[in-house]
Design a protein around this motif. Structure first.
Motif, PDB file in Angstrom:
ATOM      1  N   GLY A 181     -18.005 -38.498  -6.565  1.00  0.00           N
ATOM      2  CA  GLY A 181     -19.398 -38.952  -6.612  1.00  0.00           C
ATOM      3  C   GLY A 181     -19.419 -40.462  -6.467  1.00  0.00           C
ATOM      4  N   GLU A 182     -20.590 -40.983  -6.106  1.00  0.00           N
ATOM      5  CA  GLU A 182     -20.721 -42.432  -5.952  1.00  0.00           C
ATOM      6  C   GLU A 182     -20.458 -43.144  -7.269  1.00  0.00           C
ATOM      7  OE1 GLU A 182     -24.398 -43.509  -3.184  1.00  0.00           O
ATOM      8  OE2 GLU A 182     -24.567 -41.592  -4.190  1.00  0.00           O
ATOM      9  N   SER A 183     -20.179 -44.417  -7.161  1.00  0.00           N
ATOM     10  CA  SER A 183     -19.996 -45.248  -8.338  1.00  0.00           C
ATOM     11  C   SER A 183     -21.263 -45.193  -9.193  1.00  0.00           C
ATOM     12  CB  SER A 183     -19.734 -46.673  -7.848  1.00  0.00           C
ATOM     13  OG  SER A 183     -19.513 -47.498  -8.930  1.00  0.00           O
ATOM     14  N   GLY A 184     -21.092 -44.942 -10.491  1.00  0.00           N
ATOM     15  CA  GLY A 184     -22.247 -44.847 -11.392  1.00  0.00           C
ATOM     16  C   GLY A 184     -22.716 -43.425 -11.633  1.00  0.00           C
ATOM     17  N   SER A 185     -22.047 -42.429 -11.029  1.00  0.00           N
ATOM     18  CA  SER A 185     -22.532 -41.051 -11.168  1.00  0.00           C
ATOM     19  C   SER A 185     -22.114 -40.390 -12.479  1.00  0.00           C
ATOM     20  CB  SER A 185     -22.097 -40.212  -9.966  1.00  0.00           C
ATOM     21  OG  SER A 185     -20.709 -40.264  -9.804  1.00  0.00           O
ATOM     22  N   GLY A 186     -21.207 -41.008 -13.227  1.00  0.00           N
ATOM     23  CA  GLY A 186     -20.858 -40.462 -14.539  1.00  0.00           C
ATOM     24  C   GLY A 186     -19.452 -39.892 -14.634  1.00  0.00           C
ATOM     25  N   LYS A 187     -18.614 -40.165 -13.647  1.00  0.00           N
ATOM     26  CA  LYS A 187     -17.262 -39.611 -13.638  1.00  0.00           C
ATOM     27  C   LYS A 187     -16.431 -40.167 -14.794  1.00  0.00           C
ATOM     28  CE  LYS A 187     -16.452 -41.260  -9.455  1.00  0.00           C
ATOM     29  NZ  LYS A 187     -17.682 -42.064  -9.275  1.00  0.00           N
ATOM     30  N   SER A 188     -16.426 -41.497 -14.928  1.00  0.00           N
ATOM     31  CA  SER A 188     -15.610 -42.098 -15.989  1.00  0.00           C
ATOM     32  C   SER A 188     -16.137 -41.754 -17.370  1.00  0.00           C
ATOM     33  CB  SER A 188     -15.561 -43.621 -15.841  1.00  0.00           C
ATOM     34  OG  SER A 188     -14.903 -43.967 -14.645  1.00  0.00           O
ATOM     35  N   VAL A 189     -17.456 -41.728 -17.531  1.00  0.00           N
ATOM     36  CA  VAL A 189     -18.007 -41.391 -18.840  1.00  0.00           C
ATOM     37  C   VAL A 189     -17.609 -39.967 -19.227  1.00  0.00           C
ATOM     38  CG1 VAL A 189     -20.147 -41.014 -20.149  1.00  0.00           C
ATOM     39  CG2 VAL A 189     -19.888 -43.075 -18.752  1.00  0.00           C
ATOM     40  N   THR A 190     -17.576 -39.062 -18.250  1.00  0.00           N
ATOM     41  CA  THR A 190     -17.124 -37.692 -18.524  1.00  0.00           C
ATOM     42  C   THR A 190     -15.680 -37.711 -19.038  1.00  0.00           C
ATOM     43  OG1 THR A 190     -18.577 -36.829 -16.796  1.00  0.00           O
ATOM     44  CG2 THR A 190     -16.771 -35.403 -17.499  1.00  0.00           C
ATOM     45  N   ALA A 227     -24.816 -40.323 -24.225  1.00  0.00           N
ATOM     46  CA  ALA A 227     -25.829 -41.363 -24.007  1.00  0.00           C
ATOM     47  C   ALA A 227     -25.310 -42.702 -24.505  1.00  0.00           C
ATOM     48  CB  ALA A 227     -27.112 -40.988 -24.741  1.00  0.00           C
ATOM     49  N   PHE A 228     -25.937 -43.778 -24.033  1.00  0.00           N
ATOM     50  CA  PHE A 228     -25.618 -45.134 -24.485  1.00  0.00           C
ATOM     51  C   PHE A 228     -26.864 -45.795 -25.042  1.00  0.00           C
ATOM     52  CE2 PHE A 228     -22.263 -44.369 -21.425  1.00  0.00           C
ATOM     53  CZ  PHE A 228     -21.163 -44.926 -22.050  1.00  0.00           C
ATOM     54  N   ARG A 229     -26.680 -46.497 -26.113  1.00  0.00           N
ATOM     55  CA  ARG A 229     -27.752 -47.328 -26.630  1.00  0.00           C
ATOM     56  C   ARG A 229     -27.799 -48.598 -25.778  1.00  0.00           C
ATOM     57  NH1 ARG A 229     -26.558 -48.961 -32.561  1.00  0.00           N
ATOM     58  NH2 ARG A 229     -26.725 -46.746 -32.970  1.00  0.00           N
ATOM     59  N   THR A 230     -28.952 -48.950 -25.267  1.00  0.00           N
ATOM     60  CA  THR A 230     -29.087 -50.171 -24.458  1.00  0.00           C
ATOM     61  C   THR A 230     -30.320 -50.932 -24.932  1.00  0.00           C
ATOM     62  OG1 THR A 230     -30.616 -49.355 -22.770  1.00  0.00           O
ATOM     63  CG2 THR A 230     -28.290 -48.825 -22.450  1.00  0.00           C
ATOM     64  N   GLY A 231     -30.536 -52.110 -24.347  1.00  0.00           N
ATOM     65  CA  GLY A 231     -31.706 -52.913 -24.673  1.00  0.00           C
ATOM     66  C   GLY A 231     -33.015 -52.181 -24.388  1.00  0.00           C
ATOM     67  N   GLU A 263     -31.473 -45.616 -11.335  1.00  0.00           N
ATOM     68  CA  GLU A 263     -30.986 -46.138 -12.622  1.00  0.00           C
ATOM     69  C   GLU A 263     -31.221 -45.091 -13.700  1.00  0.00           C
ATOM     70  OE1 GLU A 263     -31.959 -49.993 -14.071  1.00  0.00           O
ATOM     71  OE2 GLU A 263     -32.224 -50.702 -12.007  1.00  0.00           O
ATOM     72  N   PRO A 264     -30.303 -45.041 -14.691  1.00  0.00           N
ATOM     73  CA  PRO A 264     -30.413 -43.989 -15.701  1.00  0.00           C
ATOM     74  C   PRO A 264     -31.799 -43.899 -16.357  1.00  0.00           C
ATOM     75  CG  PRO A 264     -28.328 -45.105 -15.934  1.00  0.00           C
ATOM     76  CD  PRO A 264     -29.087 -45.835 -14.857  1.00  0.00           C
ATOM     77  N   GLY A 265     -32.473 -45.047 -16.587  1.00  0.00           N
ATOM     78  CA  GLY A 265     -33.786 -44.990 -17.234  1.00  0.00           C
ATOM     79  C   GLY A 265     -34.923 -44.624 -16.279  1.00  0.00           C
ATOM     80  N   THR A 290     -29.232 -41.659 -20.983  1.00  0.00           N
ATOM     81  CA  THR A 290     -28.244 -40.591 -20.830  1.00  0.00           C
ATOM     82  C   THR A 290     -27.341 -40.908 -19.644  1.00  0.00           C
ATOM     83  OG1 THR A 290     -30.008 -39.138 -21.520  1.00  0.00           O
ATOM     84  CG2 THR A 290     -28.036 -38.108 -20.719  1.00  0.00           C
ATOM     85  N   ALA A 291     -26.054 -40.995 -19.879  1.00  0.00           N
ATOM     86  CA  ALA A 291     -25.115 -41.299 -18.792  1.00  0.00           C
ATOM     87  C   ALA A 291     -24.669 -40.020 -18.109  1.00  0.00           C
ATOM     88  CB  ALA A 291     -23.914 -42.060 -19.324  1.00  0.00           C
ATOM     89  N   ILE A 292     -24.322 -38.998 -18.886  1.00  0.00           N
ATOM     90  CA  ILE A 292     -23.977 -37.692 -18.300  1.00  0.00           C
ATOM     91  C   ILE A 292     -24.776 -36.625 -19.048  1.00  0.00           C
ATOM     92  CG2 ILE A 292     -21.679 -38.308 -17.483  1.00  0.00           C
ATOM     93  CD1 ILE A 292     -20.586 -36.740 -19.972  1.00  0.00           C
TER      94      ILE A 292
HETATM   95  N1  LIG Z   1     -21.037 -49.111 -21.984  1.00  0.00           N
HETATM   96  C1  LIG Z   1     -22.092 -48.648 -21.316  1.00  0.00           C
HETATM   97  N2  LIG Z   1     -23.350 -48.953 -21.703  1.00  0.00           N
HETATM   98  C2  LIG Z   1     -24.433 -48.492 -21.035  1.00  0.00           C
HETATM   99  N3  LIG Z   1     -24.341 -47.685 -19.960  1.00  0.00           N
HETATM  100  C3  LIG Z   1     -23.117 -47.341 -19.528  1.00  0.00           C
HETATM  101  C4  LIG Z   1     -21.926 -47.794 -20.172  1.00  0.00           C
HETATM  102  N4  LIG Z   1     -20.855 -47.283 -19.514  1.00  0.00           N
HETATM  103  C5  LIG Z   1     -21.372 -46.534 -18.498  1.00  0.00           C
HETATM  104  N5  LIG Z   1     -22.713 -46.572 -18.511  1.00  0.00           N
HETATM  105  C6  LIG Z   1     -23.616 -45.897 -17.559  1.00  0.00           C
HETATM  106  O1  LIG Z   1     -23.221 -44.573 -17.403  1.00  0.00           O
HETATM  107  C7  LIG Z   1     -23.401 -44.157 -16.054  1.00  0.00           C
HETATM  108  C8  LIG Z   1     -22.138 -43.538 -15.528  1.00  0.00           C
HETATM  109  O2  LIG Z   1     -21.139 -44.536 -15.406  1.00  0.00           O
HETATM  110  P1  LIG Z   1     -19.635 -44.183 -15.018  1.00  0.00           P
HETATM  111  O3  LIG Z   1     -19.215 -42.937 -15.696  1.00  0.00           O
HETATM  112  O4  LIG Z   1     -18.834 -45.400 -15.276  1.00  0.00           O
HETATM  113  O5  LIG Z   1     -19.762 -43.910 -13.455  1.00  0.00           O
HETATM  114  P2  LIG Z   1     -18.586 -43.634 -12.405  1.00  0.00           P
HETATM  115  O6  LIG Z   1     -17.288 -43.571 -13.135  1.00  0.00           O
HETATM  116  O7  LIG Z   1     -18.967 -42.349 -11.745  1.00  0.00           O
HETATM  117  O8  LIG Z   1     -18.646 -44.770 -11.445  1.00  0.00           O
HETATM  118  C9  LIG Z   1     -23.859 -45.384 -15.283  1.00  0.00           C
HETATM  119  O9  LIG Z   1     -25.245 -45.287 -15.101  1.00  0.00           O
HETATM  120  C10 LIG Z   1     -23.514 -46.526 -16.174  1.00  0.00           C
HETATM  121  O10 LIG Z   1     -24.449 -47.567 -16.026  1.00  0.00           O
END
Ligand SMILES: Nc1ncnc2c1ncn2[C@@H]1O[C@H](COP(=O)(O)OP(=O)(O)O)[C@@H](O)[C@H]1O
Ligand code: SF4
Ligand SMILES: [Mg+2]
Length: 321
Positions: free
Chosen positions: A40-49, A12-16, A277-279, A21-23
């Motif tokens: 998966g589409e951009s924003g699906s959580g691949k990089s965060v994984t 998860a990420f702390r946001t405003g 959107e995640p929220g 939860t990202a993944i």
């Molecule tokens: N530093 C961050 N702060 C808040 N949310 C984040 C941050 N990095 C990624 N996210 C959120 O995590 C989700 C997954 O992002 P990401 O893994 O980058 O997607 P992908 O690589 O599939 O395009 C997105 O909803 C993105 O907004």
């Protein structure tokens, strides 16, 4: 035991607007020598994984809420930064989409590769240079000996990505995570870099996790595939099974708009609508707002991954239409 075992990973990420939860609940295995595609589409959580596995997310704002990441049987979550540094490079290493942001503009190619070797192995400067040269040749950089003294801006985009791959592989990792490694490259170079990755897998026996938004890249490279949507795995399958018998409506949508390598686009436009959107994710199945097969029961709960023979999907209507 698999080389990499990820179990029920949630980040998860702390946001405003509070913690999002990202993944969520990500479980995956990678066997030695295997190429696992993650799509998966951009924003699906691949990089965060990938970044959670690598221990590269800044914490805070990121937080691993739950789960486990085992590499060669060893738990990585909670390891000290010093011990993680030892694993990064020689155990797992990563290549990113945009090589210019990961290369240091004021150091030569040779210095950067040698620095990577030095960080992991106590070998002489001469042996470091030999290793750097050998790796540059291996990734197909022409006149490698002369290139050692070049700076990143003196190379083309394709050559910089080859240099990044050389740096990632110079300590002979068992697993390479390649996050959109060809997205910034033009199509001819893209195909060459994918071929290079597959050759290196065959030669060095390493496993690769290849992350992409492009089903064409998956078809060319992967042995097995995970499809991610809105932070969760919605389908997993051997590559042939995924293309022949896609089970999840999202996967079918992706396959209806497979760009060829020649017509790559950042967005997968054939599925109307966009990622929630995640929220603001819907209750139950997160794909429901975009799904043509949706019924009331889809909102009742998160569909679990079901199926057999390594092919599973998270949809309560698997088998329908
Ligand atoms: N530093 C961050 N702060 C808040 N949310 C984040 C941050 N990095 C990624 N996210 C959120 O995590 C989700 C997954 O992002 P990401 O893994 O980058 O997607 P992908 O690589 O599939 O395009 C997105 O909803 C993105 O907004
Ligand atoms: S669970 Fe329902 S909404 Fe989700 S993909 Fe399956 S049919 Fe569509
Ligand atoms: Mg990404």
């Amino acid at each position: 035991m698999s080389l990499l075992e990820v179990r029920r990973l949630t980040t998860a990420f702390r946001t405003g607007r509070g913690e999002v939860t990202a993944i969520e609940d990500i479980s995956l295995d990678i066997e030695a020598g295997e190429i696992l595609g993650v799509v998966g589409e951009s924003g699906s959580g691949k990089s965060v994984t990938a970044l959670t596995v690598m221990g590269l997310l800044p914490m805070p704002p990121a937080r691993v809420v739950a789960g486990s990441v085992r590499f060669g049987g060893q738990e990585l979550l909670g390891l000290s930064e010093m011990r993680m540094e030892r694993i990064r490079g020689a155990g797992i290493s990563m290549v990113f989409q945009e090589p210019m942001t990961s290369l240091n503009p004021v150091l030569t190619i040779g210095e950067q590769i040698m620095e990577t070797v030095r960080a992991h192995e106590g070998i002489s400067a001469r042996a470091q240079r030999e290793r750097a040269l050998e790796m540059l040749e291996r990734v197909g950089i022409p006149s490698a000996a002369r290139r050692l003294t070049d700076y990143p801006h003196q190379l083309s985009g394709g050559q910089r990505q080859r240099v990044m791959i050389a740096m990632a592989l110079v300590c002979r990792p068992k697993l390479l995570i390649a996050d959109e490694p060809t997205t910034a490259l033009d199509v001819t170079i893209q195909a060459q870099v994918l071929d290079l990755l597959m050759d290196l897998r065959d030669e060095l026996g390493m496993a690769i996790m290849i992350i992409t938004h492009n089903m064409g890249v998956i078809a060319e490279t992967a042995d097995r595939v995970l499809v991610m949507y809105a932070g969760r795995i919605v389908e997993e399958a051997p590559v042939a099974g995924l293309f022949d018998r896609p089970m999840h409506p999202y996967t079918r949508g992706l396959l209806d708009c497979v760009p060829t390598l020649e017509q790559d686009t950042e967005r997968l436009v054939a599925i109307p609508g966009g990622l929630p959107e995640p929220g603001r994710r819907p209750a139950g199945c997160r794909f429901a707002p975009r799904c043509g097969l949706r019924v009331d029961a889809c909102a009742a709960g998160m569909p679990p991954l079901v199926g057999g023979d390594g092919h599973r999907a998270a949809c309560i209507r698997v088998g329908a239409a």
